[in-house]
Design an enzyme around this catalytic site. Structure first.
Site, PDB file in Angstrom:
ATOM      1  N   GLY A  30       0.826  -1.213   0.000  1.00 36.89           N
ATOM      2  CA  GLY A  30       0.000   0.000   0.000  1.00 36.89           C
ATOM      3  C   GLY A  30       0.855   1.255   0.000  1.00 36.89           C
ATOM      4  O   GLY A  30       0.406   2.321   0.438  1.00 36.89           O
ATOM      5  N   ALA A  88       1.708   3.235  -2.270  1.00 38.72           N
ATOM      6  CA  ALA A  88       1.314   4.365  -3.122  1.00 38.72           C
ATOM      7  C   ALA A  88       0.112   5.095  -2.534  1.00 38.72           C
ATOM      8  O   ALA A  88      -0.407   6.040  -3.127  1.00 38.72           O
ATOM      9  CB  ALA A  88       0.981   3.870  -4.528  1.00 38.72           C
ATOM     10  N   GLY A  98       1.392   5.829   2.842  1.00 41.98           N
ATOM     11  CA  GLY A  98       2.584   5.254   2.212  1.00 41.98           C
ATOM     12  C   GLY A  98       3.473   6.302   1.558  1.00 41.98           C
ATOM     13  O   GLY A  98       4.698   6.281   1.718  1.00 41.98           O
ATOM     14  N   TYR A 137     -14.891  -3.349   9.268  1.00 40.48           N
ATOM     15  CA  TYR A 137     -13.548  -2.789   9.099  1.00 40.48           C
ATOM     16  C   TYR A 137     -12.718  -2.993  10.370  1.00 40.48           C
ATOM     17  O   TYR A 137     -11.572  -3.449  10.329  1.00 40.48           O
ATOM     18  CB  TYR A 137     -13.668  -1.298   8.740  1.00 40.48           C
ATOM     19  N   ASN A 162      -7.923   9.167  13.463  1.00 43.08           N
ATOM     20  CA  ASN A 162      -8.355   9.665  12.150  1.00 43.08           C
ATOM     21  C   ASN A 162      -7.231  10.461  11.484  1.00 43.08           C
ATOM     22  O   ASN A 162      -6.965  11.598  11.853  1.00 43.08           O
ATOM     23  CB  ASN A 162      -9.602  10.534  12.293  1.00 43.08           C
TER      24      ASN A 162
HETATM   25  C1  UD1 Z   1     -11.872   6.731  10.305  1.00 47.98           C
HETATM   26  C2  UD1 Z   1     -11.311   6.063   9.078  1.00 47.98           C
HETATM   27  C3  UD1 Z   1     -10.814   4.690   9.338  1.00 47.98           C
HETATM   28  C4  UD1 Z   1      -9.829   4.725  10.466  1.00 47.98           C
HETATM   29  C5  UD1 Z   1     -10.524   5.310  11.666  1.00 47.98           C
HETATM   30  C6  UD1 Z   1      -9.572   5.382  12.829  1.00 47.98           C
HETATM   31  C7  UD1 Z   1     -12.380   6.874   7.124  1.00 47.98           C
HETATM   32  C8  UD1 Z   1     -13.455   6.734   6.143  1.00 47.98           C
HETATM   33  N1  UD1 Z   1     -12.330   5.989   8.067  1.00 47.98           N
HETATM   34  O1  UD1 Z   1     -13.155   6.224  10.637  1.00 47.98           O
HETATM   35  O2  UD1 Z   1     -10.180   4.185   8.189  1.00 47.98           O
HETATM   36  O3  UD1 Z   1      -9.311   3.467  10.768  1.00 47.98           O
HETATM   37  O4  UD1 Z   1     -10.966   6.626  11.359  1.00 47.98           O
HETATM   38  O5  UD1 Z   1      -8.458   6.028  12.464  1.00 47.98           O
HETATM   39  O6  UD1 Z   1     -11.552   7.758   7.081  1.00 47.98           O
HETATM   40  N2  UD1 Z   1     -19.643  12.108   9.348  1.00 47.98           N
HETATM   41  C9  UD1 Z   1     -20.484  13.209   9.222  1.00 47.98           C
HETATM   42  N3  UD1 Z   1     -20.767  13.682   7.995  1.00 47.98           N
HETATM   43  C10 UD1 Z   1     -20.254  13.116   6.850  1.00 47.98           C
HETATM   44  C11 UD1 Z   1     -19.398  11.989   6.963  1.00 47.98           C
HETATM   45  C12 UD1 Z   1     -19.105  11.507   8.236  1.00 47.98           C
HETATM   46  O7  UD1 Z   1     -20.956  13.745  10.231  1.00 47.98           O
HETATM   47  O8  UD1 Z   1     -20.547  13.628   5.755  1.00 47.98           O
HETATM   48  C13 UD1 Z   1     -19.310  11.607  10.700  1.00 47.98           C
HETATM   49  C14 UD1 Z   1     -19.324  10.099  10.851  1.00 47.98           C
HETATM   50  O9  UD1 Z   1     -20.614   9.649  11.150  1.00 47.98           O
HETATM   51  C15 UD1 Z   1     -18.353   9.903  12.021  1.00 47.98           C
HETATM   52  C16 UD1 Z   1     -17.339  11.037  11.838  1.00 47.98           C
HETATM   53  O10 UD1 Z   1     -17.960  11.973  10.956  1.00 47.98           O
HETATM   54  O11 UD1 Z   1     -19.022  10.063  13.243  1.00 47.98           O
HETATM   55  C17 UD1 Z   1     -16.015  10.580  11.258  1.00 47.98           C
HETATM   56  O12 UD1 Z   1     -16.272   9.806  10.120  1.00 47.98           O
HETATM   57  P1  UD1 Z   1     -15.151   9.301   9.102  1.00 47.98           P
HETATM   58  O13 UD1 Z   1     -14.303  10.426   8.685  1.00 47.98           O
HETATM   59  O14 UD1 Z   1     -15.851   8.527   8.046  1.00 47.98           O
HETATM   60  O15 UD1 Z   1     -14.172   8.391   9.956  1.00 47.98           O
HETATM   61  P2  UD1 Z   1     -14.346   7.235  11.059  1.00 47.98           P
HETATM   62  O16 UD1 Z   1     -15.577   6.471  10.884  1.00 47.98           O
HETATM   63  O17 UD1 Z   1     -14.078   7.871  12.359  1.00 47.98           O
END
Ligand code: UD1
Length: 375
Positions: free
Chosen positions: A7, A9, A13, A181, A210
Site C-alpha cells: 500500500g 502508493a 505510504g 472494518y 483519524n
Molecule cells: C476513520 C477512518 C478509518 C480509520 C478510523 C480510525 C475513514 C473513512 N475511516 O473512521 O479508516 O481506521 O478513522 O483512524 O476515514 N460524518 C459526518 N458527515 C459526513 C461523513 C461523516 O458527520 O458527511 C461523521 C461520521 O458519522 C463519524 C465522523 O464523521 O461520526 C467521522 O467519520 P469518518 O471520517 O468517516 O471516519 P471514522 O468512521 O471515524
C-alpha cells in the site's frame, strides 16, 4: 536497509516513502485500487524514482518473492479503510484486509532471510466504542442501542440511562470492534502477532486515529471527513453533520503518523508492541467544520441532521502515554496547523463533485446503514 511497503502508493505510504532515509532500498506493492487512485494506471513519477513499484493485489504478492527477498522491515499499509462501506461490502474487506495479510505472511514464511520487524497500520477501530466509566470503574461493551439512536439518545448510557464518561483509548483496553472494518483490523493484528511470535520477528501494530493531511485522496468518498468537509466548504456546497454534531474524533496529521512509522521502522533495539498514534485531543464535528471554515475563509453551510451511521462510535481519542514511554516525547501538529497545510495542498487539486458523496450516502441508505432519528 531494505523496506517492503504494501500500500506504499496510498496516502500514508507516500509520506512514509518520503521520510525514509535516502539510502534506503524500497519495494512498494500496491494495487492502485480505483476507489483510491481513480483512473490512474501507473505509479506517480516521484514514487517510481524512489522505489521499485509493483502493481499487484496483495493477495498475489507471492508472485514477487524474488524482488522482496532480503527485506529487513515490512511496513504493511495495504487495506480497505471505509468504516461505513465495510458494513455492506463485507467480503471485499475480509478478502483484502484479512486474506491479504495472510498472503503477506505466507510470502514472508517462504523468504530465505526473514525481515527482523513488521509494522502494521492498525486502527483505533479495534477498540470499538472503547472504555467508559461511571465515575468508579472502567466499563466495556457499552454499545449504543439502535432504539436509543433512533430516539436521538446519542451518548453512551448505562442501564439506568445515565450518561457514561468516555475514556481515552489505551492499548490495555479490551478490543471490541463495532464495524467489519474494525474486525478486519483486529484480525490483521492477531494474524501477524501469531506469526511474528512464532518466528521471533518484531511486530509493531500502530493503532491510528483519524489520519488527515495532504495527499489524502479526494475523489474517494470513503476517505474521511476532513476531505469531505473541506471540499464542501471550498465549493460552497452544503454538508451534513450526523447525530447532533457532537461526535468526537482524534485527528492526527499524516506527517506525524509517517514520523511514527519511520521511527518504529528504524528503531535500533528490539521493538514489539501495540501502540496508539493520535493527536491525543478530542475534537467535535462542529469544531472541525468551524475550524476548516475559518481557514478556508468561507462560511460552512451545514445541517445537523440527526441521521446516523450504524456502527459509528461516539467518541474516540488516543491515550499517547505508551508511545511516549517507549519512543519518547510526542509533539503532534495542531489541528489548525495541519489544516493550513491541508488547504494549501487542496487548492492545487481538481475539485470533486458533490454527487460522488451523495451517491455514497444513498448506497448507505439503501443498505440500511444510514438511518434517521425518528420524530
Ligand atoms: C476513520 C477512518 C478509518 C480509520 C478510523 C480510525 C475513514 C473513512 N475511516 O473512521 O479508516 O481506521 O478513522 O483512524 O476515514 N460524518 C459526518 N458527515 C459526513 C461523513 C461523516 O458527520 O458527511 C461523521 C461520521 O458519522 C463519524 C465522523 O464523521 O461520526 C467521522 O467519520 P469518518 O471520517 O468517516 O471516519 P471514522 O468512521 O471515524
Amino acid at each position: 536497509m531494505k523496506f517492503l511497503i504494501t500500500g506504499g502508493a496510498g496516502f500514508i505510504g507516500k509520506w512514509v516513502v518520503e521520510k525514509l532515509p535516502s539510502d534506503a532500498e524500497i519495494v512498494i506493492v500496491d494495487s492502485l485500487d480505483a476507489q483510491v487512485h481513480g483512473s490512474s494506471i501507473d505509479f506517480e513519477p516521484e514514487l517510481k524514482s524512489r522505489a521499485k513499484c509493483i502493481k499487484a493485489d496483495i493477495q498475489n504478492i507471492e508472485l514477487y518473492t524474488d524482488l522482496i527477498e532480503g527485506t529487513d522491515v515490512v511496513i504493511h499499509l495495504a487495506s480497505q479503510t471505509g468504516t461505513g462501506q465495510s458494513m455492506y461490502e463485507m467480503s471485499r474487506y475480509i478478502q483484502q484486509n484479512v486474506n491479504g495479510t495472510a498472503k503477506l505472511l505466507e510470502l514472508v514464511s517462504k523468504l530465505k532471510r526473514k525481515p527482523h520487524r513488521m509494522i502494521l497500520s492498525s486502527s483505533r477501530a479495534v477498540y470499538g466504542d472503547g472504555a467508559y466509566t461511571d465515575g468508579q470503574k472502567i466499563l466495556y461493551s457499552c454499545k449504543r442501542r439502535l432504539e436509543d439512536l433512533q430516539n436521538g439518545v446519542w451518548e453512551v448510557c448505562n442501564d439506568q440511562n445515565n450518561i457514561l464518561k468516555s475514556l481515552p483509548m489505551h492499548e490495555d483496553h479490551l478490543t471490541n470492534p463495532t464495524s467489519v472494518y474494525g474486525l478486519t483490523k483486529l484480525w490483521q493484528e492477531q494474524l501477524m502477532q501469531n506469526y511474528c511470535e512464532s518466528q521471533s520477528i518484531d511486530l509493531v501494530s500502530l493503532r491510528f486515529q483519524n489520519v488527515y493531511g495532504p495527499k489524502q485522496e479526494l475523489s474517494n468518498p470513503y476517505t474521511g471527513i476532513i476531505g469531505i468537509f473541506t471540499n464542501a466548504i471550498a465549493q460552497g456546497n452544503s454538508l451534513e453533520l450526523f447525530e447532533d454534531g457532537l461526535v468526537t474524533r482524534d485527528f492526527v496529521f499524516v506527517g506525524d503518523v509517517a514520523d511514527a512509522v519511520v521511527e518504529c521502522a528504524l528503531y535500533q533495539a528490539p521493538l514489539s508492541s501495540t501502540i496508539n498514534v493520535g493527536m491525543g485531543q478530542a475534537v467535535t464535528l462542529i469544531d472541525v467544520v468551524e475550524t476548516i471554515s475559518e481557514i478556508v475563509g468561507k462560511p460552512a453551510n451545514y445541517t445537523i441532521s440527526g441521521r446516523f451511521r450504524v456502527g459509528d462510535v461516539r467518541h474516540a481519542i488516543a491515550d499517547m502515554s505508551h508511545y511516549e514511554a517507549l519512543l519518547g516525547s510526542w509533539s503532534p501538529t495542531s489541528l489548525k496547523d495541519g489544516l493550513v497545510q491541508y488547504l494549501e495542498w487542496y487548492l492545487d487539486q481538481k475539485p470533486v463533485s458533490h454527487e460522488t458523496l451523495q451517491a455514497s450516502f444513498q448506497e448507505m441508505e439503501r443498505t440500511g446503514l444510514l438511518l434517521s432519528k425518528q420524530g
